[in-house]
Design a protein around this motif. Sequence first.
Motif, PDB file in Angstrom:
ATOM      1  N   PRO A 152       0.816  -1.227   0.000  1.00  0.00           N
ATOM      2  CA  PRO A 152       0.000   0.000   0.000  1.00  0.00           C
ATOM      3  C   PRO A 152       0.850   1.278   0.000  1.00  0.00           C
ATOM      4  O   PRO A 152       0.505   2.258  -0.660  1.00  0.00           O
ATOM      5  CB  PRO A 152      -0.818  -0.101   1.287  1.00  0.00           C
ATOM      6  N   GLN A 153       1.951   1.258   0.724  1.00  0.00           N
ATOM      7  CA  GLN A 153       2.832   2.428   0.737  1.00  0.00           C
ATOM      8  C   GLN A 153       3.440   2.654  -0.647  1.00  0.00           C
ATOM      9  O   GLN A 153       3.575   3.788  -1.093  1.00  0.00           O
ATOM     10  CB  GLN A 153       3.945   2.258   1.778  1.00  0.00           C
TER      11      GLN A 153
ATOM     12  N   THR B 121       2.131   1.893  -3.564  1.00  0.00           N
ATOM     13  CA  THR B 121       1.134   2.454  -4.476  1.00  0.00           C
ATOM     14  C   THR B 121       0.880   3.929  -4.174  1.00  0.00           C
ATOM     15  O   THR B 121       0.635   4.710  -5.095  1.00  0.00           O
ATOM     16  CB  THR B 121      -0.190   1.668  -4.429  1.00  0.00           C
ATOM     17  N   LYS B 122       0.944   4.325  -2.903  1.00  0.00           N
ATOM     18  CA  LYS B 122       0.800   5.744  -2.561  1.00  0.00           C
ATOM     19  C   LYS B 122       1.932   6.563  -3.174  1.00  0.00           C
ATOM     20  O   LYS B 122       1.709   7.651  -3.707  1.00  0.00           O
ATOM     21  CB  LYS B 122       0.792   5.938  -1.048  1.00  0.00           C
ATOM     22  N   TYR B 123       3.150   6.055  -3.088  1.00  0.00           N
ATOM     23  CA  TYR B 123       4.298   6.777  -3.634  1.00  0.00           C
ATOM     24  C   TYR B 123       4.224   6.855  -5.159  1.00  0.00           C
ATOM     25  O   TYR B 123       4.583   7.873  -5.747  1.00  0.00           O
ATOM     26  CB  TYR B 123       5.609   6.139  -3.196  1.00  0.00           C
TER      27      TYR B 123
ATOM     28  N   GLU C   7       1.445   6.906  -6.960  1.00  0.00           N
ATOM     29  CA  GLU C   7       0.398   7.884  -7.280  1.00  0.00           C
ATOM     30  C   GLU C   7       0.885   9.308  -7.040  1.00  0.00           C
ATOM     31  O   GLU C   7       0.617  10.214  -7.827  1.00  0.00           O
ATOM     32  CB  GLU C   7      -0.863   7.607  -6.455  1.00  0.00           C
ATOM     33  N   LYS C   8       1.632   9.507  -5.967  1.00  0.00           N
ATOM     34  CA  LYS C   8       2.170  10.838  -5.687  1.00  0.00           C
ATOM     35  C   LYS C   8       3.141  11.275  -6.787  1.00  0.00           C
ATOM     36  O   LYS C   8       3.136  12.436  -7.201  1.00  0.00           O
ATOM     37  CB  LYS C   8       2.859  10.855  -4.329  1.00  0.00           C
TER      38      LYS C   8
ATOM     39  N   THR D  27      -2.604  16.724  -0.942  1.00  0.00           N
ATOM     40  CA  THR D  27      -3.789  15.956  -1.298  1.00  0.00           C
ATOM     41  C   THR D  27      -4.723  16.852  -2.096  1.00  0.00           C
ATOM     42  O   THR D  27      -4.669  18.078  -1.966  1.00  0.00           O
ATOM     43  CB  THR D  27      -4.505  15.408  -0.050  1.00  0.00           C
TER      44      THR D  27
END
Length: 182
Positions: free
Chosen positions: A32-33, A35-37, A39-40, A178
Motif C-alpha cells: 500500500p505504501q 502504491t501511494k508513492y 500515485e504521488k 492531497t
Amino acid sequence: MFSNKKKNKGFTLVELIIVVAILAILVGLLAPQYTKYVEKSRKTADINNLNEIVNAIKIAAIDPEYNLESKYYTIVMGSYSGESETVDMTYLLKFGEGDQVVEALAEYAGLTGTDSGKSFQIDNVKIKSYKWGKASFDGSNYGFTDSGIAAQVVLDNSTGAITVTYSDNVVNYLNHGTIDPE
C-alpha cells in the motif's frame, strides 16, 4: 572409523515456510505504501507538465518575437468536458485568433499537437494520474470549474501583468499534498 558428522542437506520444509510467511507479511505491509508513492509521483509529474506549459506561455508573453495579445489561455489536462468529452488529452484553450502561442509552445516547451483555431490539443503531454477528477471549461468566464487539473494564464499587455490561476485540486495538492481540501 565412522564419523559422527551429519551431512548438510539444506533447509527444512518448516524453515522455508517460515521464510515465505515473513516475506508475505512484509509485502502485505509495504505494497500500500508503494502504491501511494507511485500515485504521488504521477501527480507531481502532472503538476510539472502543467507548469511547463504555463511557463512557456509566460516566456512567449515577454518575447517580442511572438507579440502575444492581451487574452486568456486555459490549460486543461485529463478528462475534459465541454462540448464533448475526451479522455487523456491536454488542451490549451485560446480566446481570440491570430497569435503565435502554438509556435511559442513548440519552441519553448517542445509541444506538438493539433491547432483548431480556438483550441490546441497537445499530443506529447498526457496525464499520468486519473485521480484529479474531471476538469470542465466554463465559457462564461473563460475559466474552468474547480475540479480536475487546469490552469488559466491571463495576459494584460496594458500593465504587463501575467496572472496564473490554478484549479482548486492543484492548489490543494501543492499546499497540503492531497486534492481534498483540509
